[in-house]
Write an enzyme that holds these catalytic residues in place. Structure first.
Site, mmCIF file in Angstrom:
data_model
loop_
_atom_site.group_PDB
_atom_site.id
_atom_site.type_symbol
_atom_site.label_atom_id
_atom_site.label_comp_id
_atom_site.label_asym_id
_atom_site.label_seq_id
_atom_site.Cartn_x
_atom_site.Cartn_y
_atom_site.Cartn_z
ATOM 1 N N HIS A 155 0.896 -1.191 -0.019
ATOM 2 C CA HIS A 155 -0.110 -0.024 -0.043
ATOM 3 C C HIS A 155 0.987 1.288 -0.079
ATOM 4 C CE1 HIS A 155 0.448 0.861 4.349
ATOM 5 N NE2 HIS A 155 0.822 -0.325 4.630
ATOM 6 N N CYS A 190 2.841 -5.091 7.016
ATOM 7 C CA CYS A 190 2.388 -5.026 5.530
ATOM 8 C C CYS A 190 3.641 -3.939 4.727
ATOM 9 C CB CYS A 190 1.173 -4.084 5.390
ATOM 10 S SG CYS A 190 -0.283 -5.294 5.897
#
Length: 549
Positions: free
Chosen positions: A440, A459
């Site tokens: 992301h 992440c």
């Protein structure tokens, strides 16, 4: 009398092997609980594959013609003796022991033929499997790393190698074709030569902090070291007289800065604790680091439905490939931020990216809700609104009250609205997996300026999300770069399915060679190198992961 006895013995030992007796000896060797004489005598890892190979050929030898090794067998023994050039240990494959025993086969007769042939088959099966997929099943160390690989076909490989005029070509075809792997092979040869003289790394004691322009009696040795590892390229500096030379010169400072950058810390040219500790690492240590990285490359599949994305965790780098043999200049590369060491390690994964979501909302993970957001909200009632969070019970938004805050993580969940402060930034790259790891954007851009970039909850934050989105959608007729930029700057949440699923590999390669020829030795931030090294030192047969109950 003595002459007649010798002639009788000669006629026995040179007689053609008895086919049935050799077949029986082969079966006995394969059925035996262990392989007599082998370094790793338990061969349960390849027993059934070797058995199937002999059954397919009617229990006739693969490697001996009569009582002599075939040309293919001779070539294979040479290959096994030089296994260190592939990052493997020659001693694991018993080439010298097999050679010595095969020379004594005439004394042993048919039993010797069977034993020698089976022994070499076990060695070849293990070596070929190591080249094809590594020695360690990655799931033993990384349960999250589920790689799709076809079962190893030992009977076919043994048959192909035994029949080949050049067995080395069969072995080479088993190895990864990634350019990163091929460069590591070349680097390994170079560092093995450097490791042969460990004195090259010995430096006189350094001061606590050696700064540019200071005197250091070890300047000649430092110059030699920087030349050997490729950081000192100034010909005049390399060739200068070294007697009485104690200056930590500008050229040496530039070389040390290059060394620091390649080893993953601030390139300020000041030699302190971090740089000194890197100088203390032997060339033998670096050889092992290269070998571990080669082992991990062998874990990966050889074919893909689409060119993959590869995130190298300790390098904090993403490479988007057009094909597995791409040169670095042909890939889209960018810096990334990964999970914080110890607390939030990013797992090694092999997954598929299926979609992008522009202007995403963030459904906060349970652990973050309970351990971070709830305590902050209890302390400051305005915290949730200021960070653009909302509370939900099921899928229904509920008012933010003392009661609902106390229920966060226990019936009430937290979601962050899309917008400039959203933790996922302007785009999320969707790749479903049980660990809930994805790529992301991020509003926290400052971390990309850091040399060491392990700051996330696991992440992967990407430094150039617009370029990555455009790359992934390049075959999507409706999504030009201009439309990607518009979606990135808009305020509408948009889901875009990829035309084709993209393989994504989160890998851990602590040694790599860039297209420029520069070698990078990254920090073992999660300790995975130490774990893999310990597992490999246990030797054959390497066990697979324990079955899940």
């Amino acid at each position: 009398m003595m002459l007649s006895t010798l002639l009788a013995l000669w006629s026995v030992t040179t007689a053609a092997p008895d086919t049935a007796a050799v077949a029986a000896a082969l079966r006995a060797s394969i059925d035996a609980p262990s392989l007599v004489g082998a370094r790793w005598s338990d061969f349960g890892d390849v027993r059934e594959g070797v058995r199937a190979a002999y059954e397919a050929r009617g229990w006739t030898p693969l490697w001996l013609n009569g009582q002599k090794l075939t040309p293919a067998a001779e070539a294979v023994l040479h290959e096994l003796r030089t296994a260190h050039y592939r990052g493997l240990a020659p001693a694991d494959y018993d080439a010298d022991q097999i050679r010595a025993f095969s020379d004594s086969v005439p004394v042993w007769g048919d039993a010797g033929v069977g034993r020698a042939d089976a022994w070499l088959s076990v060695a070849v099966a293990r070596y070929a499997m190591a080249l094809d997929r590594g020695r360690i099943d990655p799931r033993t160390l990384h349960p999250s790393l589920r790689l799709a690989r076809e079962p190893f076909d030992a009977p076919r490989i043994l048959s192909e190698v035994a029949a080949a005029r050049q067995p080395a070509q069969v072995f080479r075809a088993l190895e990864p074709s990634f350019y990163q792997y091929r460069r590591l092979q070349s680097l390994l040869v170079r560092y093995r030569l450097l490791a042969q003289d460990s004195s090259r790394l010995v430096l006189p004691d350094l001061p606590d902090r050696l700064r540019p322009g200071m005197a250091y009696r070890g300047a000649p040795q430092l110059r030699r070291l920087m030349t050997l590892v490729g950081d000192l390229r100034d010909r005049a500096e390399i060739d200068r007289a070294v007697e009485g030379d104690t200056l930590y010169s500008d050229a040496l400072v530039r070389a040390v800065r290059s060394f620091q950058r390649r080893h993953g810390f601030s390139a300020d040219g000041i030699i302190g604790d971090s740089t000194r500790s890197r100088f203390a690492r032997t060339f033998g240590d670096r050889v092992r680091q290269i070998e571990l990285s080669m082992e991990r490359w062998r874990w990966l599949p050889r074919t893909f439905d689409a060119p993959p994305l590869i995130v190298n965790i300790p390098a904090f780098r993403l490479d988007a490939l057009h094909g597995k043999e791409d040169l670095e200049s042909e890939t889209l590369s960018m810096d990334v931020v990964v999970g914080t060491a110890v607390k939030h390690d990013t797992p090694l994964l092999a997954v598929e990216m299926v979609a992008l979501q522009f202007q995403p909302q963030w459904n906060v993970p349970l652990s973050i809700m309970r351990n971070e957001i709830r305590p902050k909200a209890l302390k400051d009632s305005t915290y949730l609104e200021s960070e653009n969070y909302e509370l939900l019970r099921g899928n229904v938004v509920v008012p933010i009250t003392d009661s609902s805050i106390r229920e966060i993580g226990a019936g009430v969940r937290v979601r962050q609205r899309a917008g400039p402060t959203n933790a996922l930034g302007r785009v999320k790259f969707i790749m479903p997996n049980p660990e809930d790891i994805y790529l992301h954007d991020t509003p926290s851009r400052g971390h990309f300026a850091r040399v060491r970039r392990d700051f996330s909850h696991g992440c992967i934050r990407v430094s150039d999300p617009a370029a990555l989105a455009a790359f992934l959608l390049r075959h999507h007729a409706a999504w030009s770069r201009e439309r990607v930029d518009s979606a990135m700057s808009g305020d509408s949440t948009i889901w875009v399915s990829l035309p084709k699923k993209i393989p994504v590999f989160l890998v851990y390669q602590s040694a790599e060679v860039r297209e420029s020829g520069e070698t990078f030795f990254h920090r073992d931030i999660y300790g995975h190198d130490r774990s893999l090294d310990r597992a490999l030192l246990k030797g054959y047969p390497y066990r697979g992961p324990a079955p899940r109950g």
